[in-house]
Write a protein that holds these residues in place. Structure first.
Motif, PDB file in Angstrom:
ATOM      1  N   PRO A 147     -28.548   9.518 -40.627  1.00 42.17           N
ATOM      2  CA  PRO A 147     -27.574   8.869 -40.597  1.00 42.17           C
ATOM      3  C   PRO A 147     -26.535   9.223 -39.519  1.00 42.17           C
ATOM      4  CG  PRO A 147     -27.776   9.507 -42.978  1.00 42.17           C
ATOM      5  CD  PRO A 147     -28.786  10.474 -41.870  1.00 42.17           C
ATOM      6  N   MET A 148     -26.441  10.307 -38.996  1.00 47.80           N
ATOM      7  CA  MET A 148     -25.478  10.682 -38.102  1.00 47.80           C
ATOM      8  C   MET A 148     -25.893  10.467 -36.779  1.00 47.80           C
ATOM      9  SD  MET A 148     -24.572  14.738 -39.153  1.00 47.80           S
ATOM     10  CE  MET A 148     -24.430  15.329 -40.886  1.00 47.80           C
ATOM     11  N   ILE A 149     -27.079  10.155 -36.413  1.00 45.46           N
ATOM     12  CA  ILE A 149     -27.751   9.814 -35.251  1.00 45.46           C
ATOM     13  C   ILE A 149     -28.242   8.556 -35.052  1.00 45.46           C
ATOM     14  CG2 ILE A 149     -27.976  12.234 -34.227  1.00 45.46           C
ATOM     15  CD1 ILE A 149     -30.910  12.139 -34.910  1.00 45.46           C
ATOM     16  N   GLU A 150     -28.448   7.790 -36.261  1.00 43.21           N
ATOM     17  CA  GLU A 150     -28.832   6.308 -36.492  1.00 43.21           C
ATOM     18  C   GLU A 150     -28.468   5.679 -35.546  1.00 43.21           C
ATOM     19  OE1 GLU A 150     -30.225   3.836 -40.291  1.00 43.21           O
ATOM     20  OE2 GLU A 150     -28.474   5.111 -40.425  1.00 43.21           O
ATOM     21  N   GLU A 151     -27.263   5.399 -35.250  1.00 42.11           N
ATOM     22  CA  GLU A 151     -26.683   4.464 -34.258  1.00 42.11           C
ATOM     23  C   GLU A 151     -26.818   4.568 -32.568  1.00 42.11           C
ATOM     24  OE1 GLU A 151     -22.091   4.699 -33.279  1.00 42.11           O
ATOM     25  OE2 GLU A 151     -22.475   5.226 -35.424  1.00 42.11           O
ATOM     26  N   TYR A 152     -27.362   5.795 -32.297  1.00 45.14           N
ATOM     27  CA  TYR A 152     -27.770   6.237 -30.938  1.00 45.14           C
ATOM     28  C   TYR A 152     -29.026   5.950 -30.648  1.00 45.14           C
ATOM     29  CZ  TYR A 152     -23.047   7.860 -31.378  1.00 45.14           C
ATOM     30  OH  TYR A 152     -21.658   7.913 -31.515  1.00 45.14           O
ATOM     31  N   GLY A 153     -29.990   6.234 -31.964  1.00 44.73           N
ATOM     32  CA  GLY A 153     -31.545   6.150 -31.593  1.00 44.73           C
ATOM     33  C   GLY A 153     -32.381   5.504 -32.703  1.00 44.73           C
TER      34      GLY A 153
END
Length: 179
Positions: A147-153
């Motif tokens: 969830p922490m990197i979901e918006e970037y990749g």
């Protein structure tokens, strides 16, 4: 001689041992099936080379061409193709099963930086000793990270175990939308 060298070796001019060849010209002229020495004579008269294109043909196929120019163009094509290739850089971010939240945040920050630069990121959890009996604990860590990197990749697949590691591949968002 290795198989690779044999494959790259070009049979031309006096090295052609077939009695007759199906001969074509560089300009599209079709000479038909003619004796090899006649084809060689025609090539010599034009100041060109007789190159065997399909040695396994019945009869073998030969082409009258400027071999030096032909090789130069082939090399040029190879270089062009190489220029257009995209090199994919995969960066690795390692986690452990018993990782503290601040360590996760620190490593996620690096993963985000890599994704923003357009690199692919392999998030992996190393399973030590008895942790191998519970690989789902490694997957749980990656599920906390996602969830922490979901918006970037974009995640290529669910976390899965490979040997002592539980891996998850993440590709940059903009690249994933192109596909």
């Amino acid at each position: 001689m290795s198989r690779q060298n044999k494959k790259d070796e070009v049979i031309m001019n006096e090295s052609i041992h077939a009695k007759e060849v199906r001969c074509m010209g560089d300009d599209g002229t079709n000479y038909g099936i003619i004796p090899t020495r006649d084809a060689q004579q025609t090539a010599d008269d034009l100041g060109l080379d007789l190159v065997l294109i399909a040695p396994d043909g019945k009869p073998p196929v030969a082409k009258i061409m400027d071999y030096g120019k032909f090789r130069y163009q082939q090399e040029k094509k190879k270089k062009e193709a190489k220029k257009k290739q995209k090199v994919i850089v995969v960066k690795e971010v390692k986690f452990s099963v018993k990782i503290a939240d601040n360590d996760i945040n620190y490593k996620v920050k690096h993963a985000i930086e890599f994704l923003e630069k357009g690199y692919h990121v392999k998030c992996r959890v190393f399973l030590k000793g008895r942790e191998m009996a519970h690989p789902e604990a490694g997957a749980a860590v990656l599920e906390r990270v996602w969830p922490m990197i979901e918006e970037y990749g974009a995640r290529e697949a669910e976390p899965k175990q490979e040997g002592r590691f539980v891996n998850m591949y993440v590709v940059p968002k903009n690249e994933h939308h192109k596909n």
